[in-house]
Design an enzyme around this catalytic site. Structure first.
Site, short mmCIF file in Angstrom:
data_model
loop_
_atom_site.label_atom_id
_atom_site.label_comp_id
_atom_site.label_asym_id
_atom_site.label_seq_id
_atom_site.Cartn_x
_atom_site.Cartn_y
_atom_site.Cartn_z
N LYS A 14 -5.16 -9.80 3.04
CA LYS A 14 -5.50 -10.53 1.81
C LYS A 14 -4.32 -11.38 1.34
CE LYS A 14 -6.74 -6.78 -0.57
NZ LYS A 14 -6.58 -5.69 0.43
N ARG A 89 -10.86 -2.77 -8.08
CA ARG A 89 -10.76 -1.72 -7.05
C ARG A 89 -11.65 -0.54 -7.36
NH1 ARG A 89 -5.42 -3.18 -5.05
NH2 ARG A 89 -4.72 -1.93 -3.30
N ARG A 128 3.82 -4.58 8.56
CA ARG A 128 4.26 -5.09 7.25
C ARG A 128 5.45 -4.28 6.72
NH1 ARG A 128 -0.26 -5.38 2.71
NH2 ARG A 128 0.06 -3.14 2.59
N ARG A 134 7.91 -2.15 1.66
CA ARG A 134 7.24 -1.52 0.51
C ARG A 134 7.25 -0.01 0.65
NH1 ARG A 134 1.50 -4.44 -0.47
NH2 ARG A 134 1.02 -2.32 -1.09
N ARG A 146 -4.04 5.89 0.74
CA ARG A 146 -4.56 4.60 0.26
C ARG A 146 -5.87 4.24 0.95
NH1 ARG A 146 0.35 1.37 1.55
NH2 ARG A 146 -0.84 -0.49 1.06
P1 AMP Z 1 -1.78 -3.79 -3.23
O1 AMP Z 1 -0.58 -4.67 -3.25
O2 AMP Z 1 -3.04 -4.50 -3.62
O3 AMP Z 1 -1.93 -3.03 -1.93
O4 AMP Z 1 -1.56 -2.69 -4.37
C1 AMP Z 1 -0.49 -1.76 -4.29
C2 AMP Z 1 -0.75 -0.58 -5.22
O5 AMP Z 1 -0.82 -1.05 -6.58
C3 AMP Z 1 -2.06 0.14 -5.00
O6 AMP Z 1 -1.99 1.12 -3.97
C4 AMP Z 1 -2.27 0.78 -6.37
O7 AMP Z 1 -1.42 1.88 -6.55
C5 AMP Z 1 -1.80 -0.32 -7.31
N1 AMP Z 1 -2.91 -1.24 -7.65
C6 AMP Z 1 -3.01 -2.56 -7.30
N2 AMP Z 1 -4.15 -3.09 -7.77
C7 AMP Z 1 -4.79 -2.09 -8.44
C8 AMP Z 1 -6.02 -2.01 -9.13
N3 AMP Z 1 -6.86 -3.06 -9.24
N4 AMP Z 1 -6.35 -0.81 -9.69
C9 AMP Z 1 -5.53 0.26 -9.62
N5 AMP Z 1 -4.37 0.26 -8.95
C10 AMP Z 1 -3.98 -0.91 -8.37
#
Ligand code: AMP
Length: 190
Positions: A14, A89, A128, A134, A146
Site C-alpha cells: 500500500k 481497519r 521491509r 520498523r 498483525r
Molecule cells: P501500518 O503502517 O498501516 O501497517 O500501521 C502500523 C500500526 O499502526 C498498526 O499495526 C496499528 O497498530 C496502528 N494503526 C494504523 N492504522 C490503524 C487503524 N486504522 N486503526 C488502528 N490501529 C492502526
C-alpha cells in the site's frame, strides 16, 4: 472531492503504491500508521499511548485514528481528494468514516484492494524490515499477530464494502510496476 481507500493486508504494498497514486491524481495520502509513527517520533502524549500497542502488533483505539483522519479532512486544502491508507481497519471505523463523509456531503469513491497471499506477506515484511527498521516488522510473532488481527478485524471490511458496491480488488503479486499499472487502470474508472 474523491475519497479512496487503499486496502490490503500488511505488506501488500500500500505504502509503495500510494506515492505514484497521490502524485498522478493530486491526492492527499493519509496513512494512519505513518501519522502514528510521527506522533511517536515527536514524543506526544498520543504517541506515547499508541507506542506499546503498535509495537505489539495490536490496533490503537478507533477514536484515536478517527480523530486524526477527521482533523486532516478539515485542514488539508488544494487537493482533488484523499487516499486513505491503513484506515479504516475495523467495521466501527468504516461506520465512523461513512458518518464523517456524510457530514461533509461527500461519499466514498471506491476501495482499491491490493491482495497477496499470507505466505508472501512474511517475505515482503522481512524485506521491509531490512530497509525501514520498523519495530513492528522485526519479529515473526508480532508480524503473525498483525496478520491475525487483519483477518479477524479488518477482513470483514471486504464484505462490508462489497455489499455497498465499492470494493475493487487487484492482484498484488508481481513487480511494483505491474501492480501500479493494474491500480492505475482501475482508478481511471472510479
Ligand atoms: P501500518 O503502517 O498501516 O501497517 O500501521 C502500523 C500500526 O499502526 C498498526 O499495526 C496499528 O497498530 C496502528 N494503526 C494504523 N492504522 C490503524 C487503524 N486504522 N486503526 C488502528 N490501529 C492502526
Amino acid at each position: 472531492m474523491k475519497y479512496y481507500i487503499l486496502f490490503g493486508p500488511p505488506g501488500a504494498g500500500k505504502g509503495t503504491q500510494a506515492g505514484a497514486m497521490v502524485e498522478t491524481w493530486n491526492l492527499c495520502h493519509l496513512s494512519t500508521g505513518e501519522l502514528l509513527r510521527a506522533e511517536i517520533a515527536a514524543g506526544t502524549p498520543l504517541g506515547l499511548q499508541a507506542k506499546a500497542l503498535i509495537d505489539a502488533g495490536n490496533l490503537v483505539p478507533d477514536e484515536v485514528v478517527e480523530g486524526m483522519i477527521e482533523s486532516k479532512f478539515n485542514s488539508v486544502k488544494d487537493v482533488n481528494g484523499f487516499l486513505l491508507d491503513g484506515f479504516p481497519r475495523t467495521t466501527a471505523q468504516a461506520d465512523a468514516l461513512g458518518a464523517m463523509l456524510e457530514r461533509r456531503g461527500e461519499s466514498l469513491s471506491g476501495v482499491v484492494s491490493i491482495m497477496i497471499p499470507d505466505a508472501m506477506i512474511y517475505d515482503r515484511i522481512r524485506h521491509r524490515a531490512e530497509i525501514e527498521g520498523r519495530a513492528d516488522d522485526a519479529s515473526d510473532a508480532i508480524v503473525r499477530n498483525r496478520i491475525d488481527t487483519y483477518h479477524a478485524k479488518t477482513e470483514p471490511l471486504i464484505s462490508y464494502y462489497r455489499a455497498r458496491g465499492l470494493y475493487h480488488e487487484i492482484d498484488g503479486t508481481g513487480t511494483i510496476d505491474e501492480v501500479r499499472a493494474r491500480i492505475f487502470a482501475l482508478l481511471k474508472t472510479l
